[in-house]
Design an enzyme around this catalytic site. Structure first.
Site, PDB file in Angstrom:
ATOM      1  N   ARG A  37       0.843  -1.188   0.000  1.00 44.66           N
ATOM      2  CA  ARG A  37       0.000   0.000   0.000  1.00 44.66           C
ATOM      3  C   ARG A  37       0.885   1.247   0.000  1.00 44.66           C
ATOM      4  O   ARG A  37       1.813   1.344   0.802  1.00 44.66           O
ATOM      5  CB  ARG A  37      -0.894   0.056   1.243  1.00 44.66           C
ATOM      6  CG  ARG A  37      -1.886  -1.063   1.381  1.00 44.66           C
ATOM      7  CD  ARG A  37      -2.918  -0.718   2.467  1.00 44.66           C
ATOM      8  NE  ARG A  37      -2.278  -0.231   3.683  1.00 44.66           N
ATOM      9  CZ  ARG A  37      -1.869  -1.001   4.690  1.00 44.66           C
ATOM     10  NH1 ARG A  37      -2.003  -2.317   4.602  1.00 44.66           N
ATOM     11  NH2 ARG A  37      -1.322  -0.473   5.766  1.00 44.66           N
ATOM     12  N   VAL A  74      -6.411 -10.652   6.166  1.00 41.24           N
ATOM     13  CA  VAL A  74      -6.582  -9.627   5.133  1.00 41.24           C
ATOM     14  C   VAL A  74      -6.485 -10.224   3.729  1.00 41.24           C
ATOM     15  O   VAL A  74      -6.721  -9.535   2.744  1.00 41.24           O
ATOM     16  CB  VAL A  74      -5.549  -8.484   5.288  1.00 41.24           C
ATOM     17  CG1 VAL A  74      -5.634  -7.873   6.675  1.00 41.24           C
ATOM     18  CG2 VAL A  74      -4.135  -8.964   5.000  1.00 41.24           C
ATOM     19  N   GLN A  75      -6.172 -11.509   3.643  1.00 43.11           N
ATOM     20  CA  GLN A  75      -5.918 -12.104   2.330  1.00 43.11           C
ATOM     21  C   GLN A  75      -7.165 -12.224   1.463  1.00 43.11           C
ATOM     22  O   GLN A  75      -7.099 -12.015   0.248  1.00 43.11           O
ATOM     23  CB  GLN A  75      -5.260 -13.477   2.496  1.00 43.11           C
ATOM     24  CG  GLN A  75      -3.830 -13.401   2.987  1.00 43.11           C
ATOM     25  CD  GLN A  75      -3.157 -14.754   3.070  1.00 43.11           C
ATOM     26  OE1 GLN A  75      -3.697 -15.762   2.605  1.00 43.11           O
ATOM     27  NE2 GLN A  75      -1.978 -14.794   3.675  1.00 43.11           N
ATOM     28  N   HIS A  97       0.833 -20.126   3.729  1.00 39.23           N
ATOM     29  CA  HIS A  97      -0.028 -20.853   4.667  1.00 39.23           C
ATOM     30  C   HIS A  97      -1.340 -21.106   3.946  1.00 39.23           C
ATOM     31  O   HIS A  97      -1.847 -20.240   3.233  1.00 39.23           O
ATOM     32  CB  HIS A  97      -0.246 -20.026   5.934  1.00 39.23           C
ATOM     33  CG  HIS A  97      -1.103 -20.680   6.973  1.00 39.23           C
ATOM     34  ND1 HIS A  97      -1.025 -22.027   7.285  1.00 39.23           N
ATOM     35  CD2 HIS A  97      -2.066 -20.164   7.786  1.00 39.23           C
ATOM     36  CE1 HIS A  97      -1.888 -22.309   8.251  1.00 39.23           C
ATOM     37  NE2 HIS A  97      -2.536 -21.194   8.561  1.00 39.23           N
TER      38      HIS A  97
END
EC number: 1.1.1.86
Length: 333
Positions: A37, A74-75, A97
């Protein structure tokens, strides 16, 4: 995929693992771009490390392989709003993961290869071992092989991290996700921290000095774990006294008994059937009220104040604390 020998890689996220992956891959000859970001907490750090840093939506457009190395929670939004609309056809999507994919929170586009590569160590160790010519073992998995080359891309990525210098083991998204969560909850984090707190409480409630209790149940645990790490449980037993060995044999099973094992199986069941993940998502979406309550309770446990005072006198810890990786909640993109 492009015709280059090495895939062009976009690393999304620059926390402990993201930084280690990006640096190791670049040093292994890969073309690496970091997606963050604009104005985010790690943008300046990635730029200082010499990377081209662009918004995630831009980073993924030309990448052959996109590695999502942001926190689990947040993925889903990141994938749906930023990655899926911009990732090029036939590229490879990589996770460290498997939680979001295994529990169907992320449904990858059908044209993508989807793989997992997980170094079995914290980011700082992954980087340090690479720099001295060694590597941290990696596990890898293939979830979706559209191109027929997904496994090779996973192995190439793991090799770029330094994993091939140590060991690379094939697994599945299911196995990695469920065993990783179980290890964290029942042994490494939940089990160990609760065992230490309970041991401290037993000694203090019996009238022993809190400082002595701290040393006996927390501080010296590192000595034992280091021996576990080097050569397993039997190596630890070789290096402790016969008195300690006998105590291990007769008292260990009194603390961790069949009832404990049965409850560990309950924990595993909740992981396998999705109960834990469902509860965790609901907790996160609600603003983490219970999470924050639990965290505060840990901060207020007497062992923390005692430990803080004792560690202040352990001057050898200062350098280690400064070099430690950032907390998980600081590892967002």
């Amino acid at each position: 995929m492009s015709n280059h020998t090495q895939p062009k890689i976009a690393i999304i996220g620059y926390g402990s693992q993201g930084r280690a992956h990006a640096l190791n891959l670049r040093d292994s000859g890969f073309d690496v771009t970091v997606g963050l970001r604009p104005g985010g907490p790690t943008e300046a750090k990635a730029q200082a490390d010499g990377f081209t840093v662009v918004a995630p939506s831009e980073a993924v457009k030309s990448a052959d392989l996109v590695a999502i190395l942001t926190p689990d929670m947040v993925q889903k939004k990141l994938y749906e709003e930023v990655i899926a609309p911009n990732m090029k056809q036939g590229a490879c999507l990589l996770f460290a993961h498997g939680l979001n994919v295994h529990f169907d929170m992320i449904t990858p586009r059908a044209d993508l290869d989807v793989v997992l590569v997980a170094p079995k160590g914290p980011g700082a160790l992954v980087r340090r071992e690479y720099e001295i010519g060694r590597g941290v073992p990696c596990i890898y998995a293939v979830y979706q092989d559209t191109s027929g080359k997904a496994e090779q891309f996973a192995l190439t990525y793991a090799g770029g991290l330094g994993g091939a210098r140590a060991n690379i083991i094939k697994t599945t998204f299911k196995e990695e996700t469920e065993t990783d969560l179980f290890g964290e909850q029942a042994v490494l984090c939940g089990g160990a921290s609760s065992l230490v707190q309970a041991g401290f409480e037993v000694l203090v409630e019996a009238g022993y000095q809190p400082e002595i209790a701290y040393y006996e149940v927390l501080h010296e645990l590192k000595l034992i774990v280091d021996l576990f790490y080097e050569g397993g449980i039997t190596r630890m037993l070789e290096f402790v006294s016969e008195t300690a060995q006998y105590g291990d044999y007769v008292s260990g099973p009194r603390v961790i008994d069949a009832g404990t094992k049965a409850r560990m199986k309950d924990v595993l069941t909740d992981i396998q059937n999705g109960t834990f993940t469902k509860n965790w998502v609901a907790e996160y979406d609600a603003g983490l009220p219970n999470y924050n309550k639990f965290k505060q309770a840990d901060l207020e446990h007497p062992i923390e104040e005692v430990g803080k005072k004792l560690r202040a006198k352990m001057v050898w810890l200062n350098g280690q604390q400064q070099a430690a990786a950032a907390p998980a909640n600081q590892q967002a993109a």
